[in-house]
Each structure stands twice: as C-alpha cells, then as structure tokens.
Scaffold this motif. Structure first.
Motif, PDB file in Angstrom:
ATOM      1  N   SER A   1     -99.426  75.015  36.461  1.00 63.50           N
ATOM      2  CA  SER A   1     -99.886  74.186  37.618  1.00 63.50           C
ATOM      3  C   SER A   1    -101.039  73.371  37.621  1.00 63.50           C
ATOM      4  O   SER A   1    -101.454  72.538  38.216  1.00 63.50           O
ATOM      5  CB  SER A   1     -99.436  75.246  38.895  1.00 63.50           C
ATOM      6  OG  SER A   1    -100.758  75.828  39.160  1.00 63.50           O
ATOM      7  N   GLU A   2    -102.155  74.590  37.096  1.00 63.08           N
ATOM      8  CA  GLU A   2    -103.534  73.711  37.009  1.00 63.08           C
ATOM      9  C   GLU A   2    -103.544  72.485  36.084  1.00 63.08           C
ATOM     10  O   GLU A   2    -104.154  71.594  36.349  1.00 63.08           O
ATOM     11  CB  GLU A   2    -104.506  74.865  36.634  1.00 63.08           C
ATOM     12  CG  GLU A   2    -104.884  75.879  37.674  1.00 63.08           C
ATOM     13  CD  GLU A   2    -105.658  76.810  37.090  1.00 63.08           C
ATOM     14  OE1 GLU A   2    -106.230  76.917  35.970  1.00 63.08           O
ATOM     15  OE2 GLU A   2    -106.207  77.839  37.965  1.00 63.08           O
TER      16      GLU A   2
ATOM     17  N   TYR B   1    -101.874  69.678  37.602  1.00 64.48           N
ATOM     18  CA  TYR B   1    -102.827  69.040  38.627  1.00 64.48           C
ATOM     19  C   TYR B   1    -103.975  68.301  37.867  1.00 64.48           C
ATOM     20  O   TYR B   1    -104.355  66.983  38.264  1.00 64.48           O
ATOM     21  CB  TYR B   1    -103.442  70.240  39.422  1.00 64.48           C
ATOM     22  CG  TYR B   1    -104.871  69.762  40.474  1.00 64.48           C
ATOM     23  CD1 TYR B   1    -104.375  69.122  41.701  1.00 64.48           C
ATOM     24  CD2 TYR B   1    -106.094  69.925  40.199  1.00 64.48           C
ATOM     25  CE1 TYR B   1    -105.163  68.559  42.461  1.00 64.48           C
ATOM     26  CE2 TYR B   1    -106.892  69.427  41.016  1.00 64.48           C
ATOM     27  CZ  TYR B   1    -106.494  68.886  42.234  1.00 64.48           C
ATOM     28  OH  TYR B   1    -107.622  68.344  42.904  1.00 64.48           O
ATOM     29  N   SER B   2    -104.553  68.762  36.797  1.00 66.40           N
ATOM     30  CA  SER B   2    -105.659  68.163  36.016  1.00 66.40           C
ATOM     31  C   SER B   2    -105.073  66.759  35.490  1.00 66.40           C
ATOM     32  O   SER B   2    -105.711  65.735  35.521  1.00 66.40           O
ATOM     33  CB  SER B   2    -106.224  68.993  35.035  1.00 66.40           C
ATOM     34  OG  SER B   2    -106.681  70.048  35.340  1.00 66.40           O
TER      35      SER B   2
ATOM     36  N   THR C   1    -102.755  65.131  36.879  1.00 70.08           N
ATOM     37  CA  THR C   1    -102.324  64.049  37.929  1.00 70.08           C
ATOM     38  C   THR C   1    -103.702  63.241  38.177  1.00 70.08           C
ATOM     39  O   THR C   1    -103.706  62.400  38.311  1.00 70.08           O
ATOM     40  CB  THR C   1    -101.902  64.802  38.847  1.00 70.08           C
ATOM     41  OG1 THR C   1    -100.692  65.500  38.462  1.00 70.08           O
ATOM     42  CG2 THR C   1    -101.428  63.981  40.306  1.00 70.08           C
ATOM     43  N   LYS C   2    -104.714  64.215  38.243  1.00 69.75           N
ATOM     44  CA  LYS C   2    -106.035  63.705  38.566  1.00 69.75           C
ATOM     45  C   LYS C   2    -106.426  62.670  37.425  1.00 69.75           C
ATOM     46  O   LYS C   2    -107.070  61.664  37.775  1.00 69.75           O
ATOM     47  CB  LYS C   2    -107.054  64.724  38.757  1.00 69.75           C
ATOM     48  CG  LYS C   2    -106.921  65.519  40.209  1.00 69.75           C
ATOM     49  CD  LYS C   2    -107.455  64.492  41.088  1.00 69.75           C
ATOM     50  CE  LYS C   2    -107.137  65.202  42.521  1.00 69.75           C
ATOM     51  NZ  LYS C   2    -107.241  64.371  43.531  1.00 69.75           N
TER      52      LYS C   2
END
Length: 182
Positions: A12-13, A16-17, A19-20
């Motif tokens: 999940s991290e 998220y990374s 996506t950013k």
C-alpha cells in the motif's frame, strides 16, 4: 478488525508512492509524448503505455535516483518501438497522414507569418535525424537540462551538447535556404 501483514503495508505504501509520482510527473511526460508524436491521439496512447509500463516496473521506478528521467526513458523506448512498427507497416501499406494542426482564424498578417515560421520550424524538427530530434525536443519542449537529457538517452553530456548544436545549425541553415528561395 484485521491487522495488515508487512507485505500488505509495503504494497500500500508502494502504491501511494507510485500514485504521487504519477501526479508529479504526468504533465512533463505528456508534454514529451506530444512533442514526439505531434498528435493528441498518438500522445494519449503513448502516455498511457508509458505509465502502464511504469506500473509494471514500479519497484525499479521508485528505487531510481531520478524517476522522471526513468519515465522519459520508458517513453522514448516505447516511441522508438512504435516508430519501428509503423515503418514496417508503412512499407506494406503506405498512407498519407492528415494534418491535424490546421490554423484557426488569424487576425493579422504578422500572426500569419509568425504561425508560418512556427510550422516551418516544427516541420524541420520532424525532418531531423532521430539522434538530433530527440535532444531538441527534450531540451526545448520539456526543458530538461543537458545532463538530464544525457541520462534519458544514455549518452555522454558532450554528445548531447554536440547534437543540440548540430541540430540548431541544420535548422538554421534550412531556414536561411527557404528565406533565400522566396
């Protein structure tokens, strides 16, 4: 309430990374796609393929020192592959492309002349050999530094400088030749 495993947390991290990173790098990558293809539809396809490939390689991408440069490398590789495929198909069944940058209403003669010069330079850039065209596009449309272009193209900085210089000279000479013909 279920507890997440270490792998699920890491995943999940990572998502998220990623996506950013996509949010941050999308505008320059899309601009580069448009510069390479000169067509909105082709640029959209290339952009989508770039980020699909980036998603498949996201561990490499997130570990990269310069993820934006990594994305430009992916884009360049995919574009070259598409060009080769197009060239093979064009040998079998050639066709004439439709000009999609039709000039809208121009108010004055100066606007018309300026637009004509822009179109002429664009056309001359498309005629450049690939080894000169790509650095020009990266430098002037994406605003990458010479060092960043060297990383993207995986060539020495001096070679990038030389190719930029030669490309400018070729374009300048062609513009002078067309001015003398008029």
């Amino acid at each position: 309430m279920e507890l997440l495993s270490k792998e699920e947390i890491d995943q999940s991290e990572s998502q998220y990374s990623f996506t950013k990173l996509v949010e941050k790098c999308s505008p320059p990558v899309y601009k580069f796609c448009r510069s390479l293809t000169y067509s909105k539809e082709d640029a959209d396809d290339l952009f989508q393929e770039t980020f699909l490939s980036a998603f498949e390689q996201q561990t490499k991408l997130l570990q990269s020192d310069n993820p934006q440069s990594f994305l430009f490398c992916i884009t360049l590789y995919l574009w070259k592959s598409i060009k080769r495929k197009y060239a093979r198909r064009n040998k079998i069944a050639p066709f004439e492309p439709v000009q999609d940058n039709i000039i809208s209403t121009l108010n004055t003669e100066n606007d018309f002349i300026k637009q004509e010069e822009i179109d002429m330079v664009r056309h001359l850039v498309t005629l450049l050999p690939e080894k000169y065209k790509v650095p020009i596009l990266l430098y002037y449309t994406i605003d990458l530094s010479v060092g960043e272009i060297a990383k993207v193209m995986k060539i020495p900085v001096g070679t990038v400088k030389s190719r930029l210089f030669k490309a400018r000279k070729i374009i300048e000479k062609e513009l002078e030749d067309t001015q003398h013909e008029k």
